[in-house]
Design a protein around this motif. Sequence first.
Motif, PDB file in Angstrom:
ATOM      1  N   ILE B 474     -35.254 -45.386  30.954  1.00 46.08           N
ATOM      2  CA  ILE B 474     -35.522 -46.817  30.773  1.00 46.08           C
ATOM      3  C   ILE B 474     -36.918 -47.209  31.228  1.00 46.08           C
ATOM      4  O   ILE B 474     -37.301 -48.370  31.125  1.00 46.08           O
ATOM      5  CB  ILE B 474     -34.469 -47.702  31.485  1.00 46.08           C
ATOM      6  CG1 ILE B 474     -34.377 -47.345  32.972  1.00 46.08           C
ATOM      7  CG2 ILE B 474     -33.111 -47.566  30.816  1.00 46.08           C
ATOM      8  CD1 ILE B 474     -33.493 -48.318  33.744  1.00 46.08           C
ATOM      9  N   ALA B 476     -39.649 -46.784  29.809  1.00 47.60           N
ATOM     10  CA  ALA B 476     -40.438 -47.330  28.697  1.00 47.60           C
ATOM     11  C   ALA B 476     -40.236 -48.830  28.540  1.00 47.60           C
ATOM     12  O   ALA B 476     -41.112 -49.515  27.996  1.00 47.60           O
ATOM     13  CB  ALA B 476     -40.085 -46.622  27.389  1.00 47.60           C
ATOM     14  N   LEU B 477     -39.105 -49.367  29.019  1.00 47.44           N
ATOM     15  CA  LEU B 477     -38.896 -50.808  28.886  1.00 47.44           C
ATOM     16  C   LEU B 477     -39.977 -51.571  29.649  1.00 47.44           C
ATOM     17  O   LEU B 477     -40.444 -52.613  29.198  1.00 47.44           O
ATOM     18  CB  LEU B 477     -37.510 -51.204  29.410  1.00 47.44           C
ATOM     19  CG  LEU B 477     -36.313 -50.565  28.707  1.00 47.44           C
ATOM     20  CD1 LEU B 477     -35.019 -51.065  29.317  1.00 47.44           C
ATOM     21  CD2 LEU B 477     -36.347 -50.850  27.209  1.00 47.44           C
ATOM     22  N   ASN B 480     -43.484 -50.876  27.581  1.00 52.90           N
ATOM     23  CA  ASN B 480     -43.654 -51.184  26.161  1.00 52.90           C
ATOM     24  C   ASN B 480     -44.569 -52.391  25.890  1.00 52.90           C
ATOM     25  O   ASN B 480     -45.396 -52.328  24.974  1.00 52.90           O
ATOM     26  CB  ASN B 480     -42.279 -51.357  25.503  1.00 52.90           C
ATOM     27  CG  ASN B 480     -42.342 -51.225  24.006  1.00 52.90           C
ATOM     28  OD1 ASN B 480     -43.042 -50.339  23.497  1.00 52.90           O
ATOM     29  ND2 ASN B 480     -41.653 -52.086  23.296  1.00 52.90           N
ATOM     30  N   TRP B 483     -47.932 -50.842  26.297  1.00 50.40           N
ATOM     31  CA  TRP B 483     -48.156 -49.824  25.271  1.00 50.40           C
ATOM     32  C   TRP B 483     -48.480 -50.447  23.913  1.00 50.40           C
ATOM     33  O   TRP B 483     -49.351 -49.955  23.196  1.00 50.40           O
ATOM     34  CB  TRP B 483     -46.894 -48.958  25.114  1.00 50.40           C
ATOM     35  CG  TRP B 483     -46.718 -47.899  26.163  1.00 50.40           C
ATOM     36  CD1 TRP B 483     -47.545 -47.629  27.206  1.00 50.40           C
ATOM     37  CD2 TRP B 483     -45.639 -46.955  26.236  1.00 50.40           C
ATOM     38  NE1 TRP B 483     -47.036 -46.575  27.932  1.00 50.40           N
ATOM     39  CE2 TRP B 483     -45.871 -46.149  27.361  1.00 50.40           C
ATOM     40  CE3 TRP B 483     -44.504 -46.729  25.471  1.00 50.40           C
ATOM     41  CZ2 TRP B 483     -45.007 -45.117  27.735  1.00 50.40           C
ATOM     42  CZ3 TRP B 483     -43.637 -45.706  25.838  1.00 50.40           C
ATOM     43  CH2 TRP B 483     -43.895 -44.904  26.961  1.00 50.40           C
ATOM     44  N   SER B 484     -47.761 -51.504  23.586  1.00 48.47           N
ATOM     45  CA  SER B 484     -47.933 -52.065  22.239  1.00 48.47           C
ATOM     46  C   SER B 484     -49.353 -52.598  22.058  1.00 48.47           C
ATOM     47  O   SER B 484     -49.793 -52.783  20.930  1.00 48.47           O
ATOM     48  CB  SER B 484     -46.895 -53.144  21.970  1.00 48.47           C
ATOM     49  OG  SER B 484     -47.081 -54.219  22.860  1.00 48.47           O
ATOM     50  N   ARG B 485     -50.057 -52.844  23.169  1.00 50.69           N
ATOM     51  CA  ARG B 485     -51.477 -53.227  23.086  1.00 50.69           C
ATOM     52  C   ARG B 485     -52.386 -52.098  23.589  1.00 50.69           C
ATOM     53  O   ARG B 485     -53.523 -52.324  23.991  1.00 50.69           O
ATOM     54  CB  ARG B 485     -51.716 -54.497  23.881  1.00 50.69           C
ATOM     55  CG  ARG B 485     -51.200 -55.728  23.136  1.00 50.69           C
ATOM     56  CD  ARG B 485     -50.601 -56.738  24.089  1.00 50.69           C
ATOM     57  NE  ARG B 485     -49.931 -57.818  23.370  1.00 50.69           N
ATOM     58  CZ  ARG B 485     -48.601 -57.910  23.243  1.00 50.69           C
ATOM     59  NH1 ARG B 485     -47.804 -56.987  23.754  1.00 50.69           N
ATOM     60  NH2 ARG B 485     -48.066 -58.917  22.587  1.00 50.69           N
ATOM     61  N   LYS B 486     -51.819 -50.883  23.602  1.00 48.72           N
ATOM     62  CA  LYS B 486     -52.578 -49.689  24.008  1.00 48.72           C
ATOM     63  C   LYS B 486     -53.129 -49.807  25.428  1.00 48.72           C
ATOM     64  O   LYS B 486     -54.279 -49.474  25.693  1.00 48.72           O
ATOM     65  CB  LYS B 486     -53.679 -49.376  22.988  1.00 48.72           C
ATOM     66  CG  LYS B 486     -53.098 -49.053  21.627  1.00 48.72           C
ATOM     67  CD  LYS B 486     -54.145 -48.730  20.595  1.00 48.72           C
ATOM     68  CE  LYS B 486     -53.484 -48.620  19.226  1.00 48.72           C
ATOM     69  NZ  LYS B 486     -54.435 -48.600  18.132  1.00 48.72           N
ATOM     70  N   ARG B 487     -52.299 -50.299  26.315  1.00 46.50           N
ATOM     71  CA  ARG B 487     -52.636 -50.348  27.737  1.00 46.50           C
ATOM     72  C   ARG B 487     -51.523 -49.619  28.486  1.00 46.50           C
ATOM     73  O   ARG B 487     -50.421 -49.458  27.962  1.00 46.50           O
ATOM     74  CB  ARG B 487     -52.742 -51.807  28.213  1.00 46.50           C
ATOM     75  CG  ARG B 487     -53.752 -52.591  27.384  1.00 46.50           C
ATOM     76  CD  ARG B 487     -53.819 -54.058  27.769  1.00 46.50           C
ATOM     77  NE  ARG B 487     -54.451 -54.814  26.684  1.00 46.50           N
ATOM     78  CZ  ARG B 487     -54.575 -56.128  26.634  1.00 46.50           C
ATOM     79  NH1 ARG B 487     -54.118 -56.865  27.644  1.00 46.50           N
ATOM     80  NH2 ARG B 487     -55.151 -56.726  25.614  1.00 46.50           N
ATOM     81  N   ASN B 488     -51.795 -49.214  29.704  1.00 50.68           N
ATOM     82  CA  ASN B 488     -50.817 -48.410  30.426  1.00 50.68           C
ATOM     83  C   ASN B 488     -51.175 -48.401  31.901  1.00 50.68           C
ATOM     84  O   ASN B 488     -52.229 -48.932  32.291  1.00 50.68           O
ATOM     85  CB  ASN B 488     -50.817 -46.970  29.871  1.00 50.68           C
ATOM     86  CG  ASN B 488     -49.510 -46.224  30.147  1.00 50.68           C
ATOM     87  OD1 ASN B 488     -48.571 -46.744  30.734  1.00 50.68           O
ATOM     88  ND2 ASN B 488     -49.470 -44.975  29.711  1.00 50.68           N
ATOM     89  N   GLN B 512     -41.999 -41.662  34.141  1.00 49.06           N
ATOM     90  CA  GLN B 512     -42.085 -40.804  32.961  1.00 49.06           C
ATOM     91  C   GLN B 512     -41.888 -39.340  33.339  1.00 49.06           C
ATOM     92  O   GLN B 512     -42.702 -38.494  32.970  1.00 49.06           O
ATOM     93  CB  GLN B 512     -43.455 -40.982  32.298  1.00 49.06           C
ATOM     94  CG  GLN B 512     -43.659 -42.348  31.668  1.00 49.06           C
ATOM     95  CD  GLN B 512     -43.052 -42.429  30.290  1.00 49.06           C
ATOM     96  OE1 GLN B 512     -43.473 -41.740  29.376  1.00 49.06           O
ATOM     97  NE2 GLN B 512     -42.033 -43.255  30.134  1.00 49.06           N
ATOM     98  N   ILE B 531     -51.547 -52.770  35.987  1.00 47.37           N
ATOM     99  CA  ILE B 531     -52.649 -52.373  35.111  1.00 47.37           C
ATOM    100  C   ILE B 531     -53.915 -52.404  35.964  1.00 47.37           C
ATOM    101  O   ILE B 531     -54.046 -53.239  36.867  1.00 47.37           O
ATOM    102  CB  ILE B 531     -52.768 -53.262  33.857  1.00 47.37           C
ATOM    103  CG1 ILE B 531     -53.707 -52.615  32.833  1.00 47.37           C
ATOM    104  CG2 ILE B 531     -53.234 -54.665  34.211  1.00 47.37           C
ATOM    105  CD1 ILE B 531     -53.629 -53.216  31.446  1.00 47.37           C
ATOM    106  N   TYR B 532     -54.820 -51.466  35.699  1.00 43.85           N
ATOM    107  CA  TYR B 532     -55.982 -51.286  36.567  1.00 43.85           C
ATOM    108  C   TYR B 532     -57.235 -51.198  35.723  1.00 43.85           C
ATOM    109  O   TYR B 532     -57.357 -50.302  34.882  1.00 43.85           O
ATOM    110  CB  TYR B 532     -55.780 -50.042  37.450  1.00 43.85           C
ATOM    111  CG  TYR B 532     -54.455 -50.154  38.166  1.00 43.85           C
ATOM    112  CD1 TYR B 532     -54.339 -50.950  39.299  1.00 43.85           C
ATOM    113  CD2 TYR B 532     -53.297 -49.569  37.643  1.00 43.85           C
ATOM    114  CE1 TYR B 532     -53.100 -51.143  39.920  1.00 43.85           C
ATOM    115  CE2 TYR B 532     -52.058 -49.758  38.247  1.00 43.85           C
ATOM    116  CZ  TYR B 532     -51.965 -50.544  39.388  1.00 43.85           C
ATOM    117  OH  TYR B 532     -50.746 -50.752  39.989  1.00 43.85           O
TER     118      TYR B 532
END
Lengths: 617, 617
Positions: B474, B476-477, B480, B483-488, B512, B531-532
């Motif tokens: 879970i 990824a919840l 996501n 991720w959908s804006r290509k950030r991580n 992960q 986010i950094y």
Amino acid sequence: MDNLYSERINALRALMERRGWDAVILTGSDPHASEYPAPRWKQVEWLSGFTGEAGDLVVTADHAGLWTDTRYFIQANQQLRGTGVELHKMRVPEQVPIPEWLADRFARKDSVIVAVDGLCQQVAAIQELQSAFAATGRSSDPEDAYFYRIVDAPDLLDALWTDRPAIPRTPVTLVPEELTGESRRTRLEWLRSAVAQQLCDAALLTSLDEIAWVLNVRASDIDYNPMVISYLLVTEESVNWYVRKDAFDDRDDDTTLDSFARLEDEGICVLPYDEVQISVHGALSDGGINRLFVDPSSLNWSLYNLLAESGRLCEGTSPVQLRKAVKTPAEIEGMRRAHRQDGVAMELFLYWLERMVLSDKIITERTAATKLGALRASLPDYLGDSFETISAYGPGAALPHYITPVKDAPELEAKGLYLCDSGGQYRCGTTDITRTVPLGPCTPLEREDYTLVLKGHIDLAMAVFPEGTAGCQIDALARNPLWSRKRNFGHGTGHGVGFYLGVHEGPQDIRQNFNRQPLLPGMITSDEPGIYREGAFGVRHENLLLCVEAGRNDFGRWLQFEPLTLCHFDTSILVRELLTPAEIDWLNEYHERVYRTLAPELPSEVARWLRGKTAVI
Amino acid sequence: MDNLYSERINALRALMERRGWDAVILTGSDPHASEYPAPRWKQVEWLSGFTGEAGDLVVTADHAGLWTDTRYFIQANQQLRGTGVELHKMRVPEQVPIPEWLADRFARKDSVIVAVDGLCQQVAAIQELQSAFAATGRSSDPEDAYFYRIVDAPDLLDALWTDRPAIPRTPVTLVPEELTGESRRTRLEWLRSAVAQQLCDAALLTSLDEIAWVLNVRASDIDYNPMVISYLLVTEESVNWYVRKDAFDDRDDDTTLDSFARLEDEGICVLPYDEVQISVHGALSDGGINRLFVDPSSLNWSLYNLLAESGRLCEGTSPVQLRKAVKTPAEIEGMRRAHRQDGVAMELFLYWLERMVLSDKIITERTAATKLGALRASLPDYLGDSFETISAYGPGAALPHYITPVKDAPELEAKGLYLCDSGGQYRCGTTDITRTVPLGPCTPLEREDYTLVLKGHIDLAMAVFPEGTAGCQIDALARNPLWSRKRNFGHGTGHGVGFYLGVHEGPQDIRQNFNRQPLLPGMITSDEPGIYREGAFGVRHENLLLCVEAGRNDFGRWLQFEPLTLCHFDTSILVRELLTPAEIDWLNEYHERVYRTLAPELPSEVARWLRGKTAVI
């Protein structure tokens, strides 16, 4: 009251008594550990009547049992009625697997002799059996007082199964290099380097789809699976293909003879199938091969036993698996073409279905499946179906692995949901698509389930994820819309799909396991969440997704999916409020692409109808 | 130009020459494999100046290297300047771990003698070293021409580190049964039965938090970690606790003497720490123990070597880990109480911070941290912090493991984002909370990042999932929305948290990896996506989540989370359009709960302020 199957089992018991066997184990697989075997190897079905794709049979003097998993409990209960065969449930908490069951059953007997058809047994299964006996203190030495022995009796049913089908020998064709984008020479060279990295000088490929991939060969030896029953030995200098050579020398099968001739021209030695044992064993004995790479997951126990004597086997996961899963640009282009054709058949089918239902014509699950098959058959590159079509109305669709009856199939009614899961083998690729459509008024629960499953399908299809992500790490995206309302489905969300090969292939998947294989650009995986309401209805929405690059930034390299499947989802029963704006955008864009791609190929009235079906919501 | 650290390393080299050692390996851990060691065991820091929580040091005649991971590269580069110690990067694709590096470094030397402080070495690390040497063809037999030897030299730095701190001996307290809900007697009985299931008649517990949990004892031997440095041997008949007995007999520490007396009354034998070797070894030799359960992940190599001689060790994962992670109802009630108090301190802190910034008072990251510490210190059940507060403004917050400088800390300005990650140890539980707040105008990127991280935090907090689900399924919840804006973000989403114990504990987590441990009702795990943006700012939002039952239906048994942490998230910079109605509902409901629970405990002006901060959006 004996029936056909109990008679066969009793005949086996008589054989067991003559041979001194206490138990016989038979599997539903073939000498290549194929997921779907040819009729010759449907030994479990012949003996018990059970037709499920996963099931092992154990027969002793006083017991016959079928071991199968949750997917097949209902089917097994029906099919085993009157046979005397008992169902042993697997994938349930209280499961007792065959090895433990046998060890326990014979705990008080000094010696146990178990016979197996070693050709159809996986090495790991035999090792588990050995461990289970060892764990109860049994020796494998017949000199000891308390011992067990596992007897390899290849084709042990032959004595009883007098009309047993022969090894299939359908025509062998070659896939042109322009379709695969890689010659067999390139693939053989790559395989040799991969094998050398394992410090081996030869590899024996035993998995049928791997052999078909390396050699770019196909046949129809197994229903829906265009593979050639064979073994492939690749050494540094030579390539030996053990296949139907003998049977064809004197037959009138020009296709196969031409294929063989072309392969021989390329230096590939085509040999009889049965020679694999003596040939490979010989090369290991005389030093022709120093270290032979084998993958025990597809090498049968008979052959393993013979070759392992040499002490020269190197066991591992075949490198072909991963390489095969990453499609070449030519294969991807072919898959796109196959899906354009498949989409035409699907839209014609759904159009026909709607017209039939609206005009009160009587159609059954079976006539619908037949219609779809006929529509696919008229496509230019179509060669056959990729699996047996699941055509299911209402309660039938609540079974994820429903088998549409050939006779007396249920009739479709002008209400509720109809589910169709089908696919084609094309000379340029393989398809697998599920659509669920309303045939008339639907209940609020049907509409909500339909929408939530589609929401999950879209959420996975929209996913953007960092390189290195494995399927099990994003599976929850497809389930979360259901989970949040305490609903779920009991199968995986996605499986790999081959290029004009098996509709199921590894090594990647998208499911709740812990498979570490990352999704890689070029891999094709299904996206098929569902929901199943026992006795009422079922919903499943399935597209195939191609994994593609999505660029690189400060956060790393990104991947996403591109749907290959082209066919509209019915929007008439969507509960729009359950979808986010992003999900609606995805659906509208997908529908626009479906329409633009397929409309030019459709009769104008169907194209007009499709315009309505793909209208922006 | 030598500095303090290069001098110390040279002194070690002189020692190595005298002893004939080619290399020395030192770890940053203690004899119990603790994540955070007491100062006595900060050997890497003493020798190199590196203060990161993960780092191993290797010294040879001509090289000194620090092996650490991505989290500490920047810090290591700064701290190692001038020491002559080179940074070896781990968790990067090109990493060369210590064993491979050593094997390669000495490849051309006939003999290699590596010395380690076996007390601070994990068994697995030594086994990897042995494998690496063996893989290059070296023998472990000094009679051979090409051999290696690993010398166990406990406390090898003692000769150089003359003012090395002693083993800490802080007062030992007992946690009342009403707080844990389980007496030590109950826990010991459970442990005995768990050990018997492993067919063992005794267990040696070596992990400090496991010992603290079983005996319901606490101390302050390690900063932030209320554990007692000790070993615990539990046999069928006896309980031996190897702890500071000797040092206290003649000291004026009534707390500890009272605790020991109560334990002795309950039949627990309190013995000197150093006696563990001879005592357990003796019991294994004289048959007092037949099969001893040990967990090699916390058993040090020195002790393992000594005990393994007996051939009576049974190695496995300690059953205490999982049992400890599932909190008792009393522990859950305590955690709720701790979080109510912690929430009061946090809201007072955020109120103070806003007032300070609005009134143009000069505050630094350090003064803010100090203020928060003072506010917590006034809480009734507060005993100390659970880790060093991360108080970070702007670019500092871009480092997930930022260390707030003691001197010359950056000043906060009336713009951008301030991040504070902190937690307390309370006699009734442990807290860990991160809030990121705007100190004035924020850029669109700051606002968007802030919102997306909160969206991920909420999506995980809202999750409903079937029993059996593991954190990695879970994770990824939470990612996501980014991720959908290509950030991580490059760290895990969640770690387990102890009850008045370590702020990090297993066996569950949410990240992960492929950790199969299912999340179970009663487990407490953090939810802290972030986010950094290097050189600019960082965002992290963290609550602790309690896993709770969510009912059972046709689809199975369901679980969900209940946030334990009580403190508002700033809504003034949210980009509302990025949130779904469900996420907004969650936030509004959470804020209502925060207000209702905390307002009665706050001064009226702060309560009024909190009413505004928690207003419905």
